[in-house]
Write a protein that holds these residues in place. Sequence first.
Motif, short mmCIF file in Angstrom:
data_model
loop_
_atom_site.label_atom_id
_atom_site.label_comp_id
_atom_site.label_asym_id
_atom_site.label_seq_id
_atom_site.Cartn_x
_atom_site.Cartn_y
_atom_site.Cartn_z
N PRO A 130 0.82 -1.22 0.00
CA PRO A 130 0.00 0.00 0.00
C PRO A 130 0.85 1.27 0.00
O PRO A 130 0.41 2.32 -0.48
N LEU A 131 2.08 1.19 0.52
CA LEU A 131 2.98 2.35 0.49
C LEU A 131 3.37 2.68 -0.95
O LEU A 131 3.28 3.83 -1.38
N LEU A 132 3.78 1.66 -1.70
CA LEU A 132 4.17 1.88 -3.08
C LEU A 132 2.95 2.30 -3.92
O LEU A 132 3.06 3.13 -4.83
N ALA A 133 1.80 1.72 -3.59
CA ALA A 133 0.58 2.06 -4.33
C ALA A 133 0.20 3.52 -4.15
O ALA A 133 -0.11 4.23 -5.11
N ILE A 271 9.58 8.33 0.92
CA ILE A 271 8.98 7.00 1.02
C ILE A 271 9.91 6.13 1.86
O ILE A 271 11.11 6.08 1.60
N PRO A 272 9.39 5.46 2.92
CA PRO A 272 7.97 5.19 3.22
C PRO A 272 7.33 6.08 4.29
O PRO A 272 6.24 5.76 4.74
N THR A 273 7.98 7.17 4.74
CA THR A 273 7.30 8.02 5.73
C THR A 273 6.07 8.68 5.12
O THR A 273 5.17 9.10 5.84
N MET A 274 6.06 8.79 3.77
CA MET A 274 4.97 9.42 3.02
C MET A 274 4.82 10.90 3.36
O MET A 274 3.72 11.47 3.27
N ARG A 275 5.95 11.55 3.72
CA ARG A 275 5.94 12.99 3.96
C ARG A 275 5.92 13.71 2.61
O ARG A 275 6.83 13.55 1.80
N VAL A 296 -2.04 6.06 4.58
CA VAL A 296 -1.94 4.74 3.96
C VAL A 296 -2.59 3.71 4.87
O VAL A 296 -2.28 3.63 6.05
N GLU A 297 -3.51 2.94 4.29
CA GLU A 297 -4.13 1.85 5.04
C GLU A 297 -3.30 0.60 4.81
O GLU A 297 -3.19 0.09 3.70
N ARG A 298 -2.68 0.11 5.88
CA ARG A 298 -1.70 -0.97 5.77
C ARG A 298 -2.34 -2.32 5.47
O ARG A 298 -3.44 -2.62 5.93
N HIS A 299 -1.65 -3.15 4.68
CA HIS A 299 -1.99 -4.56 4.54
C HIS A 299 -0.72 -5.32 4.18
O HIS A 299 0.32 -4.73 3.89
N ASP A 300 -0.80 -6.62 4.21
CA ASP A 300 0.34 -7.50 3.94
C ASP A 300 0.53 -7.65 2.43
O ASP A 300 -0.33 -8.21 1.75
N PRO A 301 1.65 -7.16 1.87
CA PRO A 301 1.84 -7.26 0.42
C PRO A 301 1.87 -8.69 -0.10
O PRO A 301 1.36 -8.96 -1.21
N LEU A 302 2.44 -9.63 0.66
CA LEU A 302 2.47 -11.02 0.20
C LEU A 302 1.06 -11.61 0.14
O LEU A 302 0.74 -12.37 -0.77
#
Length: 375
Positions: A130-133, A271-275, A296-302
Amino acid sequence: MTTRRCVRIAVAGSGLIGQEHIGRIAGNPETELSGIVDPAPAAREVADRYGVPLFGSLTELFAAQRPDGVILATPNRFHVSGGLECVDAGVPVLVEKPIAETADDAERLVAAAEAAGVPLLVGHHRRHSPLLAEAGRIIGEGGLGAVVAVVGTALFRKPDDYFDVGPWRKQPGGGPILINLIHEADDLRALCGEIVRVQATASNTARGFEVEDTVAMTLTFASGALGTFMLSDAAAAVASWEQTSRENPAYSHADDEDCYLIAGTRGSLGIPTMRLRTYAGDASWWEPFESRTAAVERHDPLAAQLAHFAAVVRGEAEPLVTGWDGLQSLRVVEAVLEAARTGGAVEVPAPPVRTPSARTQPTRTPSAPAASTQN
């Protein structure tokens, strides 16, 4: 309410990353672990734990059953042969990264899968982060203006026993360019488009092994943006994705560090602080920035990657990370190796222009802006 078809997936390789996939398949109500492929004696305990059959080879697996999909988590040298076997069997396959040991081998696999019409995905799981997204959405929608500069780091310290356990890591091919940089190349391609030229200087001064431990790179993107990247597995620092993103709890992490800074004509994003810092009015160093942290709403990328693979198998989506993507990221890494060896600038072969499959239109996440021609 329509119930989705449960997708039966076999995993080849029951090592560390294989077991990560196995656990997620078993824990997802829309996927079923159909079997494990691994000739190692230790694999028996894993298969028994999950109550599934164990096969010594993909040949044995396909003789006994036809799973809906296969995840290849084998050593790198088996990625192409295993992928080709899945393609020959007509079974969709997700190949762990890197897709192959060389770009030439990767091209054979990608071409075979395309000719056979068999979905081929590559396990660059950060594309499902979700960070990269969110970063890709901000950049792709012009939130920074035109991207002009990219600064990246992957600075971390591998312990001494990492090399004692695997002496091959002291030899050419065992350094951070081939082992670690493949992640960063794919991330930056997803965020900022294709990398078309690289320059690099490598050093082995810190450890004195035959292989590099530190590399400085300059990158040229197809858009005209320029980038610098520092890579070292001997640096006592936390400026790496693993130690800043908090997506792998096995690593200690620093919440206030970034590993990427993307700067455009109107703003910049860490990235990834998203400042996020942008100009509200005139873009000038005399003017103040408006600063905020992108939510960012976190989830497990795998886990997200697994759900996506199941959707591809069911015909609901096209691969987010295609075989061509895996090949192109590998080409960037090979260009860095060549640049470090020669001391010159090395052009990265251009990817082919792809068109959407007739099977269905691609399902994009914001982590893959239109600047990438692969997805």
